[in-house]
Scaffold this motif. Structure first.
Motif, PDB file in Angstrom:
ATOM      1  N   PHE A 128       0.820  -1.208   0.000  1.00  0.00           N
ATOM      2  CA  PHE A 128       0.000   0.000   0.000  1.00  0.00           C
ATOM      3  C   PHE A 128       0.855   1.260   0.000  1.00  0.00           C
ATOM      4  O   PHE A 128       0.501   2.256  -0.634  1.00  0.00           O
ATOM      5  CB  PHE A 128      -0.969   0.002   1.191  1.00  0.00           C
ATOM      6  CG  PHE A 128      -2.214  -0.786   0.944  1.00  0.00           C
ATOM      7  CD1 PHE A 128      -3.108  -0.406  -0.047  1.00  0.00           C
ATOM      8  CD2 PHE A 128      -2.502  -1.917   1.686  1.00  0.00           C
ATOM      9  CE1 PHE A 128      -4.262  -1.136  -0.288  1.00  0.00           C
ATOM     10  CE2 PHE A 128      -3.654  -2.655   1.459  1.00  0.00           C
ATOM     11  CZ  PHE A 128      -4.536  -2.263   0.466  1.00  0.00           C
ATOM     12  N   ILE A 185      -7.421  11.010   0.631  1.00  0.00           N
ATOM     13  CA  ILE A 185      -8.608  10.274   1.080  1.00  0.00           C
ATOM     14  C   ILE A 185      -8.283   8.785   1.189  1.00  0.00           C
ATOM     15  O   ILE A 185      -8.638   8.127   2.170  1.00  0.00           O
ATOM     16  CB  ILE A 185      -9.794  10.495   0.113  1.00  0.00           C
ATOM     17  CG1 ILE A 185     -10.249  11.946   0.212  1.00  0.00           C
ATOM     18  CG2 ILE A 185     -10.941   9.552   0.422  1.00  0.00           C
ATOM     19  CD1 ILE A 185     -11.320  12.311  -0.777  1.00  0.00           C
ATOM     20  N   ALA A 186      -7.571   8.279   0.181  1.00  0.00           N
ATOM     21  CA  ALA A 186      -7.197   6.862   0.197  1.00  0.00           C
ATOM     22  C   ALA A 186      -6.350   6.552   1.431  1.00  0.00           C
ATOM     23  O   ALA A 186      -6.578   5.544   2.117  1.00  0.00           O
ATOM     24  CB  ALA A 186      -6.420   6.512  -1.072  1.00  0.00           C
ATOM     25  N   THR A 187      -5.405   7.441   1.746  1.00  0.00           N
ATOM     26  CA  THR A 187      -4.549   7.225   2.925  1.00  0.00           C
ATOM     27  C   THR A 187      -5.388   7.194   4.189  1.00  0.00           C
ATOM     28  O   THR A 187      -5.250   6.296   5.020  1.00  0.00           O
ATOM     29  CB  THR A 187      -3.495   8.348   3.035  1.00  0.00           C
ATOM     30  OG1 THR A 187      -2.876   8.514   1.753  1.00  0.00           O
ATOM     31  CG2 THR A 187      -2.435   7.997   4.058  1.00  0.00           C
ATOM     32  N   THR A 188      -6.289   8.165   4.323  1.00  0.00           N
ATOM     33  CA  THR A 188      -7.140   8.219   5.513  1.00  0.00           C
ATOM     34  C   THR A 188      -7.985   6.954   5.652  1.00  0.00           C
ATOM     35  O   THR A 188      -8.080   6.375   6.732  1.00  0.00           O
ATOM     36  CB  THR A 188      -8.064   9.447   5.446  1.00  0.00           C
ATOM     37  OG1 THR A 188      -7.253  10.605   5.288  1.00  0.00           O
ATOM     38  CG2 THR A 188      -8.894   9.577   6.700  1.00  0.00           C
ATOM     39  N   LEU A 189      -8.589   6.526   4.536  1.00  0.00           N
ATOM     40  CA  LEU A 189      -9.447   5.343   4.587  1.00  0.00           C
ATOM     41  C   LEU A 189      -8.648   4.107   4.994  1.00  0.00           C
ATOM     42  O   LEU A 189      -9.128   3.256   5.747  1.00  0.00           O
ATOM     43  CB  LEU A 189     -10.124   5.113   3.239  1.00  0.00           C
ATOM     44  CG  LEU A 189     -11.219   6.117   2.875  1.00  0.00           C
ATOM     45  CD1 LEU A 189     -11.745   5.842   1.473  1.00  0.00           C
ATOM     46  CD2 LEU A 189     -12.359   6.062   3.886  1.00  0.00           C
ATOM     47  N   LEU A 190      -7.411   4.019   4.507  1.00  0.00           N
ATOM     48  CA  LEU A 190      -6.603   2.845   4.835  1.00  0.00           C
ATOM     49  C   LEU A 190      -6.112   2.874   6.277  1.00  0.00           C
ATOM     50  O   LEU A 190      -5.693   1.855   6.824  1.00  0.00           O
ATOM     51  CB  LEU A 190      -5.418   2.732   3.873  1.00  0.00           C
ATOM     52  CG  LEU A 190      -5.794   2.185   2.496  1.00  0.00           C
ATOM     53  CD1 LEU A 190      -4.666   2.375   1.509  1.00  0.00           C
ATOM     54  CD2 LEU A 190      -6.156   0.700   2.596  1.00  0.00           C
ATOM     55  N   LEU A 191      -6.157   4.060   6.894  1.00  0.00           N
ATOM     56  CA  LEU A 191      -5.759   4.152   8.306  1.00  0.00           C
ATOM     57  C   LEU A 191      -6.896   3.751   9.240  1.00  0.00           C
ATOM     58  O   LEU A 191      -6.685   3.538  10.430  1.00  0.00           O
ATOM     59  CB  LEU A 191      -5.332   5.578   8.649  1.00  0.00           C
ATOM     60  CG  LEU A 191      -3.957   6.001   8.169  1.00  0.00           C
ATOM     61  CD1 LEU A 191      -3.680   7.441   8.563  1.00  0.00           C
ATOM     62  CD2 LEU A 191      -2.900   5.096   8.782  1.00  0.00           C
ATOM     63  N   LEU A 192      -8.096   3.688   8.688  1.00  0.00           N
ATOM     64  CA  LEU A 192      -9.279   3.457   9.511  1.00  0.00           C
ATOM     65  C   LEU A 192      -9.200   2.230  10.439  1.00  0.00           C
ATOM     66  O   LEU A 192      -9.600   2.316  11.595  1.00  0.00           O
ATOM     67  CB  LEU A 192     -10.520   3.378   8.619  1.00  0.00           C
ATOM     68  CG  LEU A 192     -11.828   3.815   9.265  1.00  0.00           C
ATOM     69  CD1 LEU A 192     -11.734   5.241   9.772  1.00  0.00           C
ATOM     70  CD2 LEU A 192     -12.974   3.682   8.286  1.00  0.00           C
ATOM     71  N   PRO A 193      -8.688   1.075   9.974  1.00  0.00           N
ATOM     72  CA  PRO A 193      -8.629  -0.084  10.879  1.00  0.00           C
ATOM     73  C   PRO A 193      -7.893   0.220  12.180  1.00  0.00           C
ATOM     74  O   PRO A 193      -8.185  -0.362  13.222  1.00  0.00           O
ATOM     75  CB  PRO A 193      -7.863  -1.128  10.069  1.00  0.00           C
ATOM     76  CG  PRO A 193      -8.126  -0.776   8.658  1.00  0.00           C
ATOM     77  CD  PRO A 193      -8.232   0.726   8.619  1.00  0.00           C
ATOM     78  N   TRP A 194      -6.971   1.139  12.101  1.00  0.00           N
ATOM     79  CA  TRP A 194      -6.182   1.492  13.269  1.00  0.00           C
ATOM     80  C   TRP A 194      -7.029   2.239  14.299  1.00  0.00           C
ATOM     81  O   TRP A 194      -6.707   2.265  15.475  1.00  0.00           O
ATOM     82  CB  TRP A 194      -5.014   2.378  12.813  1.00  0.00           C
ATOM     83  CG  TRP A 194      -3.978   2.571  13.832  1.00  0.00           C
ATOM     84  CD1 TRP A 194      -3.018   1.680  14.194  1.00  0.00           C
ATOM     85  CD2 TRP A 194      -3.776   3.746  14.628  1.00  0.00           C
ATOM     86  NE1 TRP A 194      -2.228   2.223  15.175  1.00  0.00           N
ATOM     87  CE2 TRP A 194      -2.676   3.491  15.456  1.00  0.00           C
ATOM     88  CE3 TRP A 194      -4.417   4.983  14.719  1.00  0.00           C
ATOM     89  CZ2 TRP A 194      -2.184   4.423  16.359  1.00  0.00           C
ATOM     90  CZ3 TRP A 194      -3.935   5.916  15.628  1.00  0.00           C
ATOM     91  CH2 TRP A 194      -2.834   5.622  16.430  1.00  0.00           C
ATOM     92  N   PHE A 226      -1.612  -3.465   9.693  1.00  0.00           N
ATOM     93  CA  PHE A 226      -0.838  -3.134   8.495  1.00  0.00           C
ATOM     94  C   PHE A 226      -0.728  -1.614   8.275  1.00  0.00           C
ATOM     95  O   PHE A 226       0.281  -1.153   7.761  1.00  0.00           O
ATOM     96  CB  PHE A 226      -1.415  -3.845   7.247  1.00  0.00           C
ATOM     97  CG  PHE A 226      -2.553  -3.115   6.611  1.00  0.00           C
ATOM     98  CD1 PHE A 226      -2.321  -2.127   5.660  1.00  0.00           C
ATOM     99  CD2 PHE A 226      -3.857  -3.388   6.985  1.00  0.00           C
ATOM    100  CE1 PHE A 226      -3.380  -1.425   5.099  1.00  0.00           C
ATOM    101  CE2 PHE A 226      -4.911  -2.692   6.434  1.00  0.00           C
ATOM    102  CZ  PHE A 226      -4.668  -1.702   5.485  1.00  0.00           C
ATOM    103  N   LEU A 237       2.058   3.457   6.999  1.00  0.00           N
ATOM    104  CA  LEU A 237       2.307   4.864   7.291  1.00  0.00           C
ATOM    105  C   LEU A 237       3.792   5.149   7.485  1.00  0.00           C
ATOM    106  O   LEU A 237       4.313   6.150   6.983  1.00  0.00           O
ATOM    107  CB  LEU A 237       1.544   5.228   8.569  1.00  0.00           C
ATOM    108  CG  LEU A 237       1.021   6.633   8.661  1.00  0.00           C
ATOM    109  CD1 LEU A 237       0.194   6.962   7.453  1.00  0.00           C
ATOM    110  CD2 LEU A 237       0.193   6.779   9.914  1.00  0.00           C
TER     111      LEU A 237
END
Lengths: 309, 299
Positions: free
Chosen positions: A106, A119-128, A185, A190
């Motif tokens: 990623f 936006i993509a970065t923020t969405l991928l951080l969501l699980p955290w 992940f 990040l």
């Protein structure tokens, strides 16, 4: 990578500078005092008491009874313990490798200019941002045989009638690991991304002029630059994984059988369910030794990268 | 920076692929990239979406696929109502807030001093301290929890939120100090010296000069501490006995193993527990990214 500043710091200073009564020393220890107190009372003292406790038979109520090394002798020849130890190591290290690879994938994708990148970065951080307990409950539902989307998908595509994910001794550990990977992940992603931002672009340019392929550039420029980050993150994440409790406790409680049992849950059960605080402490001390051995060898090998001189 | 690497990421193709012009190949690649990336993102976010779907309507996956709109039109908030009024969730939520905020404030104050000392001042023993902090990460939490339970029992701290806050401060400190230390090491040397020449003490210099400069880094550290505290399970499980004094993780953990599983209620609770994290996350996201970049990656 050390800056000039760090080089300057490493210059040999006059001895009196380091004198333990020098002003800087006094301030240094003064500022450290609260941290030392907190760690001493709530970390170091209990740790030593835990080691001490491991030489006793103690149920938490009656007087402790000295048994010396009996607990340890028992642990060494205890098949169940070794199964749990193996599970714990598999759980921690397999998870970290998978997390790092997904995170890297990623990070590579996000390290280019495109519309919607932030936006993509923020969405991928969501699980955290989802608490462990919610992840545990949510993934239990994901794996649910009847209602769960995973089996629903398998039935929909006709791949199978559904798998008993966390209910089967074959898949349980792996299933919980998947949830753990899902949560962590982004951490790798990040930090890799931050590391990639620090790589000078003209390095790639020069490599391209020299006719090296993109893969070559990645191997000889990106990876060496990311090495310190990989080293620190891998160490921390593997230690945290070895220590992790919530997902396993809530999703499988170590079952079926002991197929997904890991040391922290195992120790908890022995201390607070079966009331064997002495034995539980002894298992925990063995776990401590494993973690310390691993951690210290690791620190030795990658001294420069970690920066704990 | 990324624009520099951009050129190298897209290989040049002099010969047209399948007789397409270079521009068509470029845009094809771009569309492909977006398709792959966004489907992966959808896949990653699906569990969170599913949490929401089930919280408003207990549906199975098959039913959902048959009627992708039905769950929304039949949505109700009974799961949320149940979790708030028919379980101890509201106590757990409140306790989690108290303990996490308390631990974050205390831990951040203590770790700022500690990180400044280790990152900035030179004295014998500072590197040993830094290494010791990393070593504390190698202590199994459960090995500390067992004796801590005994200590708390002797000192009347067992089953109190105060005790839990104390445990959390110590548990979050090492990583917090470690994170901040990197930031302080990278600050220019002359800052406090200038202030001290002007006649303020070391402490005054820290308060007036260093603290304002390190506010973003301290905020990042506080976020990480908050996340650790909000998630913590073992200490709460071991050190708290009454359900009404429990925090969210062990409290909600009991829902599993109950006979009748109300999935809408459970998912409503799971989402409820996520909300404070999301608030912190979105308010301070830029700090998280920046702090990680500064703390983990030494420039």
């Amino acid at each position: 990578m050390s800056t000039n500043l760090e080089k300057l710091r490493q210059v040999e200073l006059p001895r009196e500078y380091y004198h333990w009564l020098s002003k800087e020393s006094v301030w240094g220890w003064l500022f450290l005092l609260p941290s030392l107190l907190a760690l001493g009372i709530v970390s170091v003292y209990p740790l030593t008491r835990g080691v001490y406790l491991s030489f006793f038979e103690y149920d938490g109520i009656a007087d402790p009874e000295w048994v010396g090394l009996d607990h340890y002798a028992h642990i060494i020849g205890w098949t169940e313990f070794w199964i749990v130890m193996r599970n714990t190591l598999v759980w921690a290290f397999a998870a970290v490798v998978i997390m790092a690879l997904i995170g890297l994938g990623f990070a590579i994708m996000l390290n280019r200019e495109f519309r919607g990148r932030s936006i993509a970065t923020t969405l991928l951080l969501l699980p955290w941002a989802v608490p462990f307990i919610s992840i545990a409950l949510n993934w239990r539902l994901m794996y649910n045989f009847e209602l769960g989307p995973l089996n629903g998908f398998l039935r929909l595509t006709g791949i199978s009638e559904g798998l008993p994910w966390i209910a089967s001794s074959r898949y349980a550990l792996f299933s919980v690991m998947l949830a753990w990977v899902w949560r962590n992940f982004p951490f790798f992603m990040l930090t890799f991304l931050a590391g990639m931002k620090g790589i000078p672009g003209d390095l790639y340019e020069a490599a391209r002029v020299d006719g090296s392929s993109r893969l070559d550039s990645f191997r000889h420029i990106t990876l060496p630059f990311l090495q310190p980050i990989v080293v620190v993150m891998t160490l921390l994440m593997s230690l945290w994984s070895l220590n992790h409790f919530t997902l396993i406790y809530v999703m499988t409680s170590g079952g079926p059988g002991n197929s997904s049992m890991v040391l922290p849950v195992y120790i908890y059960e022995h201390a607070f369910h079966y009331g064997n605080m002495g034995l539980a402490s002894a298992i925990a001390v063995v776990m401590l030794l494993v973690m310390l051995t691993y951690g210290l060898i690791y620190l030795r090998l990658y001294r420069e990268d970690i920066g704990a001189k | 920076m990324a624009t520099d690497t951009q050129a190298t990421l897209d290989e040049e193709s002099d010969t047209g692929f399948l007789g397409l012009s270079e521009r068509q190949v470029e845009s094809g690649k771009r569309i492909g990239f977006h398709a792959v990336l966004w489907s992966l993102i959808a896949l990653i976010l699906f569990p969170v979406f599913w949490m929401f779907v089930v919280s408003v309507n207990q549906t199975g996956f098959a039913a959902f696929i048959d009627d992708p709109i039905g769950w929304a039109t039949n949505a109700d908030l009974s799961g949320y109502y149940q979790v708030w009024n028919e379980s101890d969730f509201r106590y757990w939520f409140q306790n989690s807030l108290i303990v996490s905020i308390g631990a974050t404030v205390l831990s951040t104050a203590v770790c700022t001093l500690g990180a400044y000392s280790i990152g900035r001042l030179r004295y014998r023993g500072r590197t040993a301290m830094a290494t010791f902090l990393l070593i504390t990460q190698m202590f199994p939490a459960i090995l500390i929890a067992i004796p801590l339970f005994l200590v708390f029992r002797d000192f009347g701290l067992f089953n109190t939120l105060t005790g839990l806050v104390i445990a959390y401060v110590a548990f979050t400190l090492p990583f917090a100090i470690w994170m901040l230390r990197g930031f302080y090491e990278n600050l220019p040397e002359s800052l406090e010296e200038a202030a001290m020449i002007d006649g303020s003490t070391r402490f005054g210099a820290v308060i007036r000069v260093i603290l304002p400069l390190s506010a973003p880094a301290i905020a990042t550290t506080a976020i990480f501490t908050w996340v650790l505290a909000w998630n913590e399970f073992v200490f709460a499980l071991v050190l708290i006995n009454d359900s009404e004094k429990q925090t969210l993780p062990p409290g909600m953990g009991q829902w599993i193993g109950k006979q009748a599983l109300n999935w809408d209620m459970i998912m409503a609770g799971a989402l409820g527990a996520t909300i404070p994290m999301l608030v912190v996350f979105f308010l301070l996201q830029s700090y998280i990214v920046k702090g990680l970049a500064e703390g983990a990656v030494k420039s």
